[in-house]
Structures are given as C-alpha cells and as structure tokens.
Design a protein around this motif. Structure first.
Motif, PDB file in Angstrom:
ATOM      1  N   ASN A 188       0.848  -1.186   0.000  1.00 19.24           N
ATOM      2  CA  ASN A 188       0.000   0.000   0.000  1.00 19.24           C
ATOM      3  C   ASN A 188       0.891   1.245   0.000  1.00 19.24           C
ATOM      4  N   LEU A 189       1.285   1.674  -1.189  1.00 20.01           N
ATOM      5  CA  LEU A 189       2.214   2.794  -1.302  1.00 20.01           C
ATOM      6  C   LEU A 189       1.631   4.068  -0.706  1.00 20.01           C
ATOM      7  N   VAL A 190       0.342   4.281  -0.924  1.00 17.09           N
ATOM      8  CA  VAL A 190      -0.291   5.492  -0.379  1.00 17.09           C
ATOM      9  C   VAL A 190      -0.249   5.460   1.144  1.00 17.09           C
ATOM     10  N   GLY A 191      -0.536   4.285   1.732  1.00 17.92           N
ATOM     11  CA  GLY A 191      -0.488   4.172   3.183  1.00 17.92           C
ATOM     12  C   GLY A 191       0.898   4.428   3.731  1.00 17.92           C
ATOM     13  N   ILE A 192       1.919   3.940   3.017  1.00 17.34           N
ATOM     14  CA  ILE A 192       3.296   4.163   3.452  1.00 17.34           C
ATOM     15  C   ILE A 192       3.633   5.647   3.396  1.00 17.34           C
ATOM     16  N   LEU A 193       3.240   6.309   2.320  1.00 22.10           N
ATOM     17  CA  LEU A 193       3.529   7.737   2.191  1.00 22.10           C
ATOM     18  C   LEU A 193       2.775   8.547   3.232  1.00 22.10           C
ATOM     19  N   GLN A 194       1.569   8.124   3.550  1.00 29.16           N
ATOM     20  CA  GLN A 194       0.790   8.834   4.570  1.00 29.16           C
ATOM     21  C   GLN A 194       1.483   8.770   5.923  1.00 29.16           C
ATOM     22  N   SER A 195       2.105   7.638   6.228  1.00 31.73           N
ATOM     23  CA  SER A 195       2.749   7.473   7.530  1.00 31.73           C
ATOM     24  C   SER A 195       4.140   8.105   7.567  1.00 31.73           C
ATOM     25  N   ALA A 196       4.647   8.510   6.405  1.00 35.86           N
ATOM     26  CA  ALA A 196       5.984   9.106   6.341  1.00 35.86           C
ATOM     27  C   ALA A 196       5.978  10.539   6.854  1.00 35.86           C
ATOM     28  N   SER A 197       7.132  10.991   7.326  1.00 34.98           N
ATOM     29  CA  SER A 197       7.268  12.381   7.780  1.00 34.98           C
ATOM     30  C   SER A 197       7.302  13.315   6.574  1.00 34.98           C
ATOM     31  N   LYS A 198       7.188  14.617   6.815  1.00 39.71           N
ATOM     32  CA  LYS A 198       7.213  15.579   5.718  1.00 39.71           C
ATOM     33  C   LYS A 198       8.526  15.513   4.937  1.00 39.71           C
ATOM     34  N   PRO A 199       9.706  15.446   5.609  1.00 39.47           N
ATOM     35  CA  PRO A 199      10.957  15.319   4.838  1.00 39.47           C
ATOM     36  C   PRO A 199      10.987  14.058   3.983  1.00 39.47           C
ATOM     37  N   GLN A 200      10.417  12.947   4.481  1.00 39.93           N
ATOM     38  CA  GLN A 200      10.378  11.713   3.706  1.00 39.93           C
ATOM     39  C   GLN A 200       9.446  11.855   2.503  1.00 39.93           C
ATOM     40  N   LYS A 201       8.328  12.559   2.689  1.00 39.91           N
ATOM     41  CA  LYS A 201       7.418  12.818   1.564  1.00 39.91           C
ATOM     42  C   LYS A 201       8.129  13.643   0.496  1.00 39.91           C
ATOM     43  N   GLN A 202       8.900  14.659   0.930  1.00 44.50           N
ATOM     44  CA  GLN A 202       9.634  15.496  -0.017  1.00 44.50           C
ATOM     45  C   GLN A 202      10.681  14.688  -0.767  1.00 44.50           C
ATOM     46  N   GLU A 203      11.325  13.751  -0.061  1.00 41.54           N
ATOM     47  CA  GLU A 203      12.317  12.889  -0.695  1.00 41.54           C
ATOM     48  C   GLU A 203      11.659  12.000  -1.747  1.00 41.54           C
ATOM     49  N   ALA A 204      10.473  11.456  -1.411  1.00 42.06           N
ATOM     50  CA  ALA A 204       9.743  10.611  -2.353  1.00 42.06           C
ATOM     51  C   ALA A 204       9.308  11.421  -3.574  1.00 42.06           C
ATOM     52  N   LEU A 205       8.853  12.662  -3.333  1.00 48.05           N
ATOM     53  CA  LEU A 205       8.427  13.520  -4.441  1.00 48.05           C
ATOM     54  C   LEU A 205       9.599  13.816  -5.379  1.00 48.05           C
ATOM     55  N   LYS A 206      10.760  14.080  -4.805  1.00 51.85           N
ATOM     56  CA  LYS A 206      11.959  14.347  -5.610  1.00 51.85           C
ATOM     57  C   LYS A 206      12.305  13.134  -6.468  1.00 51.85           C
ATOM     58  N   PHE A 207      12.234  11.947  -5.872  1.00 48.62           N
ATOM     59  CA  PHE A 207      12.517  10.721  -6.613  1.00 48.62           C
ATOM     60  C   PHE A 207      11.545  10.548  -7.779  1.00 48.62           C
ATOM     61  N   LEU A 208      10.253  10.771  -7.534  1.00 51.15           N
ATOM     62  CA  LEU A 208       9.250  10.582  -8.574  1.00 51.15           C
ATOM     63  C   LEU A 208       9.414  11.597  -9.706  1.00 51.15           C
ATOM     64  N   LYS A 209       9.760  12.825  -9.349  1.00 49.06           N
ATOM     65  CA  LYS A 209       9.990  13.840 -10.386  1.00 49.06           C
ATOM     66  C   LYS A 209      11.158  13.448 -11.267  1.00 49.06           C
ATOM     67  N   THR A 210      12.216  12.921 -10.635  1.00 47.36           N
ATOM     68  CA  THR A 210      13.377  12.465 -11.405  1.00 47.36           C
ATOM     69  C   THR A 210      12.993  11.272 -12.275  1.00 47.36           C
ATOM     70  N   TYR A 211      12.230  10.337 -11.715  1.00 47.07           N
ATOM     71  CA  TYR A 211      11.824   9.136 -12.437  1.00 47.07           C
ATOM     72  C   TYR A 211      11.004   9.496 -13.680  1.00 47.07           C
ATOM     73  N   PHE A 212      10.106  10.472 -13.542  1.00 53.29           N
ATOM     74  CA  PHE A 212       9.247  10.853 -14.657  1.00 53.29           C
ATOM     75  C   PHE A 212       9.835  11.983 -15.508  1.00 53.29           C
ATOM     76  N   GLY A 213      11.082  12.361 -15.213  1.00 54.56           N
ATOM     77  CA  GLY A 213      11.759  13.376 -16.019  1.00 54.56           C
ATOM     78  C   GLY A 213      11.173  14.754 -15.888  1.00 54.56           C
ATOM     79  N   GLU A 214      10.691  15.091 -14.701  1.00 58.95           N
ATOM     80  CA  GLU A 214      10.060  16.400 -14.502  1.00 58.95           C
ATOM     81  C   GLU A 214      10.976  17.361 -13.764  1.00 58.95           C
ATOM     82  N   ASP A 215      12.213  16.953 -13.485  1.00 54.84           N
ATOM     83  CA  ASP A 215      13.160  17.845 -12.800  1.00 54.84           C
ATOM     84  C   ASP A 215      13.649  18.933 -13.748  1.00 54.84           C
TER      85      ASP A 215
END
Length: 215
Positions: A188-215
């Motif tokens: 449950n990726l959404v559940g994991i992200l919900q339980s993550a801290s704000k810095p962890q959410k920002q880290e995940a967002l950065k990874f996804l932007k890089t993965y999808f070439g949006e950086d």
C-alpha cells in the motif's frame, strides 16, 4: 477543503465498543472536521466515563479492517494536526476473516520473543514489553499475534507453526496493516507515504519527479 466545516457534535455515544462509538461519530459527521477531543469524548465509556487508552488504534482499524476513508493531516494540508475527516460512508473491500494461532503456538511465539514486540525496522527491533507504556503511541502495550506473511496474501496461515507468526504491539499492528492493501495483498504505497514524515514525503516527491523526467 479550503472552507472547512467543523463538527459541533457533543453527543454522548452509547454503542457497546470503542470502535463502534468512534464509527458512529464519523458517520454522523460526514464531510465535517472532527477533532481529537471529540473522538476521545465519543470513545469514552458511557457507563464508567473512562477514556480509552488506545482510541487511535481503533480509529486506524476503521480504515484498515472496515475500509472507511478517514483523512488526517497526513492526507491533506487543509487538515491540522489532530483533525480528522470522513468524506463519505463508502467502504473498500477488506480481507477474508482472520485466523489466530493455537494457544500452544502463541505461547511458543511469546517465549521466542521474550514477551516483547518483534517489529523490526532498519535493523532495529521495537522491543516493547507486554504491560509497558508505549512512549510514542501511548497506552499500555498488549502483544497480539500477527501473520509473518500478510493475511491478505495468505489467509490460510498454519495456526500451529510459530515460524509463521510474530508478536506485535498495537502500534506496529496498525502500521503493518497500513503497509499492505487488505483487498489486493499488494504493498500500500499510499499508506506508506501517509505514515511518512514531511521530509520523507519530499524525498519521495523528488525521486518521482526524477523518475518521470520532470526535474
């Protein structure tokens, strides 16, 4: 939720269990913000007036076991800490009925665990003992059996094999449920992200932007 509507509900709920009283509170206030204080008031035993120690676990079980959507600050920036909202009464499909280990199997699990929570994260065990106070989740620790392989993947766990079971405290029981989708058995990726801290959410967002070439 730019214009939040706050519940003014101060009903004394009389349902039999803590979970049922909290459920009734949310169902009576669909689309409205409910505060921590209102949840505790609703969860309080109507006869003894005793406040439940682990009301937050019952709240999480309404999400994981009954399939309700209950939003918190982890889900929406519009909600402040200790604010919750059930947008509707729709429920997701949940897993099949759970089985429990035999008394002998559970005794062997507790002996192996030295009567302590076996949850391991980043190489560190929780280690909270039965009867201790949980410094994070609050309340008295009660160890309960948990499937090593998520129940949604294998609902037919051998009830006599200690290696297929682990002892978990209430907080980590809820955490594990939030990590696995009870209807599909997938992470449950959404559940994991919900339980993550704000810095962890920002880290995940950065990874996804890089993965999808949006950086």
């Amino acid at each position: 939720m730019a214009n939040k509507t706050y519940s003014t509900d101060n009903t004394k709920y009389t349902q039999k269990t803590v979970s049922q009283r909290i459920e009734a509170l949310f169902l009576n206030n669909l689309g409205k913000v409910v505060t921590r204080e209102q949840i505790i008031a609703a969860a309080t035993d109507p006869i003894t007036n005793k406040e439940p120690e682990n009301w937050h676990q019952r709240l999480s079980e309404l999400r994981t076991d009954k399939g309700y959507t209950i939003l918190s600050w982890r889900d929406s920036k519009s909600l402040a800490n200790q604010e919750y909202l059930m947008p509707d009464a729709n429920r997701r499909a949940t897993a099949a009925k759970r089985v429990l280990p035999t008394a002998g199997c559970w005794g062997a699990v507790l002996q192996r665990a030295n009567h302590r929570c076996e949850w391991t994260e980043d190489g560190q065990k929780c280690g909270l003992a039965e009867g201790e106070q949980d410094p994070i989740g609050g309340g008295t620790v009660k160890l309960t059996p948990d499937h090593v392989t998520p129940h949604s993947i294998n609902p037919n766990t051998d009830t006599t094999d200690p290696m297929q079971w682990q002892a978990l405290c209430g907080r980590h029981q809820v955490m594990k449920k939030n990590y696995w989708c009870s209807s599909s058995g997938k992470i449950n990726l959404v559940g994991i992200l919900q339980s993550a801290s704000k810095p962890q959410k920002q880290e995940a967002l950065k990874f996804l932007k890089t993965y999808f070439g949006e950086d």
